[in-house]
Enzyme design. Structure first.
Site, short mmCIF file in Angstrom:
data_model
loop_
_atom_site.label_atom_id
_atom_site.label_comp_id
_atom_site.label_asym_id
_atom_site.label_seq_id
_atom_site.Cartn_x
_atom_site.Cartn_y
_atom_site.Cartn_z
CG PHE A 152 -1.88 -1.19 1.24
CD1 PHE A 152 -2.99 -1.22 0.41
CD2 PHE A 152 -1.64 -2.27 2.07
CE1 PHE A 152 -3.86 -2.30 0.41
CE2 PHE A 152 -2.49 -3.37 2.08
CZ PHE A 152 -3.61 -3.39 1.25
CE LYS A 204 -2.50 -1.40 -4.30
NZ LYS A 204 -1.09 -1.36 -4.41
CG LEU A 250 -11.62 14.69 1.03
CD1 LEU A 250 -12.43 15.17 2.23
CD2 LEU A 250 -12.57 14.25 -0.08
N GLY A 257 -3.29 10.76 -11.40
CA GLY A 257 -2.55 10.04 -12.44
C GLY A 257 -1.61 9.05 -11.78
CB CYS A 260 -1.12 3.01 -8.58
SG CYS A 260 0.59 2.54 -8.27
CE LYS A 320 2.94 10.62 -4.63
NZ LYS A 320 2.44 9.56 -3.80
NE ARG A 327 6.09 4.47 -13.64
CZ ARG A 327 6.10 3.42 -12.81
NH1 ARG A 327 5.96 2.21 -13.29
NH2 ARG A 327 6.25 3.59 -11.52
C1 UGA Z 1 -1.36 4.96 -4.70
C2 UGA Z 1 -1.96 4.67 -3.31
O1 UGA Z 1 -2.13 5.88 -2.59
C3 UGA Z 1 -1.06 3.72 -2.51
O2 UGA Z 1 -1.67 3.39 -1.28
C4 UGA Z 1 -0.83 2.44 -3.34
O3 UGA Z 1 0.02 1.54 -2.69
C5 UGA Z 1 -0.23 2.82 -4.68
O4 UGA Z 1 -1.12 3.72 -5.38
C6 UGA Z 1 -0.04 1.56 -5.49
O5 UGA Z 1 -1.04 0.94 -5.87
O6 UGA Z 1 1.10 1.10 -5.67
P1 UGA Z 1 0.58 6.56 -5.61
O7 UGA Z 1 0.06 6.20 -6.98
O8 UGA Z 1 2.04 6.47 -5.33
O9 UGA Z 1 -0.15 5.66 -4.49
O10 UGA Z 1 0.17 8.10 -5.34
P2 UGA Z 1 -0.98 8.85 -4.55
O11 UGA Z 1 -0.37 9.63 -3.47
O12 UGA Z 1 -2.08 7.95 -4.19
O13 UGA Z 1 -1.49 9.88 -5.68
C7 UGA Z 1 -2.11 9.42 -6.88
C8 UGA Z 1 -2.59 10.59 -7.70
O14 UGA Z 1 -3.69 11.22 -7.06
C9 UGA Z 1 -1.56 11.69 -7.94
O15 UGA Z 1 -1.64 12.14 -9.27
C10 UGA Z 1 -1.97 12.79 -6.96
O16 UGA Z 1 -1.59 14.06 -7.37
C11 UGA Z 1 -3.48 12.63 -6.99
N1 UGA Z 1 -4.18 13.14 -5.79
C12 UGA Z 1 -3.94 12.57 -4.58
C13 UGA Z 1 -5.09 14.19 -5.92
O17 UGA Z 1 -5.33 14.70 -7.04
N2 UGA Z 1 -5.73 14.63 -4.80
C14 UGA Z 1 -5.52 14.06 -3.57
O18 UGA Z 1 -6.16 14.52 -2.60
C15 UGA Z 1 -4.60 13.01 -3.46
#
Ligand code: UGA
Length: 432
Positions: A152, A204, A250, A257, A260, A320, A327
């Site tokens: 996770f 997951k 939120l 993006g 994942c 992010k 990617r």
């Molecule tokens: C996500 C999950 O959060 C992890 O728990 C999981 O293990 C991982 O996928 C995976 O499957 O390997 P990750 O893709 O690294 O992690 O990044 P996140 O922090 O979840 O962000 C994903 C996207 O959502 C980013 O583009 C971020 O900018 C965006 N985001 C996130 C928002 O637009 N708003 C938010 O409030 C949070």
């Protein structure tokens, strides 16, 4: 314990290193011999806070080593983790050929009882298939167990997430491997959940899809905020204080993006479809996410009218904050959309510029700038595309002076709206 991790991508490399850090004896395997050589030389192929110090420290302590041989890894360990890519296919389903290939190879070289643990994100029922495959290709008839142990971790916070997990999920086909799995995770202080293998795999996909849903929900709320004059940041703060909702995930923006969420969402929809369930809710999550980028680009066009021959400064290329991963980056997609409209770009990212160059090559219309404060120079407007906290340290006085027009499009709501307007910027953000 003696552990082997197959695959040294974001998940495999961080998992292997953290397992070594807590005292396990770890061998990491990758079929890319050049990458293995680099890792052996202490060169880390990804940016992940803390990793650069942890890898050499554990290598020097003799707890971590790298090899390109699965046979070597399997021979020198009791528990073998599979952490190879599970890329998306054109129809949204997951390509499981790397998992299958690794399962066959493990089967071919097992000479004594092994626990084979899947860490990659896979569709429900994959563990059962892995068990069947290993049984079929395991000519020596060696005993084994297959476990699902989804990861996770978030990129950018991977070490922190691994060292202090919210929970450890272990899905099994029988109780036999549970004791060993408890031992693997004994050094980590986290709830340890034992369930059946299908449920573990489902946890997951259900968790990632729910987080994506949360983001699309707040992005949809942001659209109503914009239309009504409410402020989505205030709304999220007020909602988030309800413990049943929580403030995290939120943050409205230009959409989610990365490698994942988009992939896992499509996969979960596809899995449900194959099982006869139409997961319409998740299809809507995708639609809202796609629309979020359209709305932001429209906002830029409405303000600047014609983008042809305009020059825009773009802060952020990574998908992010805290990562060099580009990617499926919304920031890159935004750049591509702006280029298509005829704009020229001056771009900057604290970590992701090298990786971005392979997707967004430097040209007479894409200029990579090494100093954040020089991005606005000669631009018609500035665009914030990634939520790097460092961007809030931008010299705004200087930016206002160097932009041809003091216009900022903030796709991540990083700046205080009232303050930006007080400084004289035409400031457009998301849902405020
Ligand atoms: C996500 C999950 O959060 C992890 O728990 C999981 O293990 C991982 O996928 C995976 O499957 O390997 P990750 O893709 O690294 O992690 O990044 P996140 O922090 O979840 O962000 C994903 C996207 O959502 C980013 O583009 C971020 O900018 C965006 N985001 C996130 C928002 O637009 N708003 C938010 O409030 C949070």
């Amino acid at each position: 314990m003696r552990l082997c991790i197959i695959g040294t991508g974001y998940v495999g490399l961080v998992t292997g290193t953290c397992f070594a850090e807590v005292g396990h004896d770890v061998v990491c395997v990758d079929n890319n011999a050049e990458k293995v050589r680099q890792l052996q030389a202490g060169k880390i192929p990804i940016y992940e806070a803390g990793l650069e110090e942890m890898v050499p420290r554990n290598v020097a302590a003799g707890r971590l080593r790298f090899t390109d041989s699965i046979a070597d890894g399997v021979e020198s360990s009791d528990v073998v983790f599979i952490a190879v890519p599970t890329p998306p296919q054109a129809d949204g389903s997951v390509d499981l050929s790397f998992i299958e290939g690794v399962a066959r190879e493990i089967a071919g070289c097992m000479t004594q009882y092994k626990i084979i643990v899947d860490k990659s994100t896979v569709p429900v029922k994959t563990g059962e298939k892995v068990a069947e495959t290993i049984k079929r290709y395991n000519k020596a008839r060696v005993d084994f167990d297959v476990v699902s142990n989804p990861e996770f971790l978030r990129e950018g916070f991977a070490v922190e997430d691994l060292m202090k997990p919210d929970r450890v999920v272990v899905g099994v086909l029988s109780q036999r491997p549970v004791v060993a799995m408890r031992e693997v995770y004994a050094p980590f202080d986290a709830p340890f959940i034992v369930t059946d293998i299908n449920s573990a795999e489902m946890i997951k996909h259900a968790a990632n899809s729910f987080l994506a849903l949360k983001i699309s929900y707040i992005n949809a709320v942001a659209a109503v905020c914009e239309a009504s004059g409410a402020n989505v940041v205030e709304v999220a703060a007020g909602m988030g204080l309800d413990k049943r909702i929580g403030r995290q995930f939120l943050n409205a923006g230009i959409g989610f993006g990365g490698s994942c969420f988009p992939k896992d969402l499509s996969a979960f929809i596809k899995i449900a479809e194959q099982l006869g369930v139409d997961f319409r809710l998740l299809k809507e999550v995708q639609t809202i996410n796609d629309g979020q980028m359209d709305r932001f680009v429209k906002k830029i066009i409405e303000t600047l009218w014609v983008l042809k021959d305009k020059r825009l400064g773009v802060l952020g290329l990574a998908f992010k904050q805290n990562t060099d991963d580009v990617r499926m980056s919304p920031a890159i997609e935004l750049c591509q959309r702006l280029l298509k409209e005829g704009a020229s770009l001056r771009v900057f990212d604290p970590k992701a510029m090298d990786k971005a160059k392979s997707i967004l090559p430097p040209s007479d219309r894409v200029e990579y700038v090494t100093d954040m404060d020089e991005v606005p120079t000669g631009c018609d407007a500035l665009v914030i595309a990634t939520e790097w906290p460092d961007f809030t340290k931008l010299n705004l006085e200087r930016a206002r002076g160097e932009l041809a027009h003091p216009i900022v499009f903030d796709g991540r709501n990083l700046f205080d709206k009232a303050e930006m307007e007080r400084m004289g910027f035409l400031y457009k953000s998301v849902g405020r």
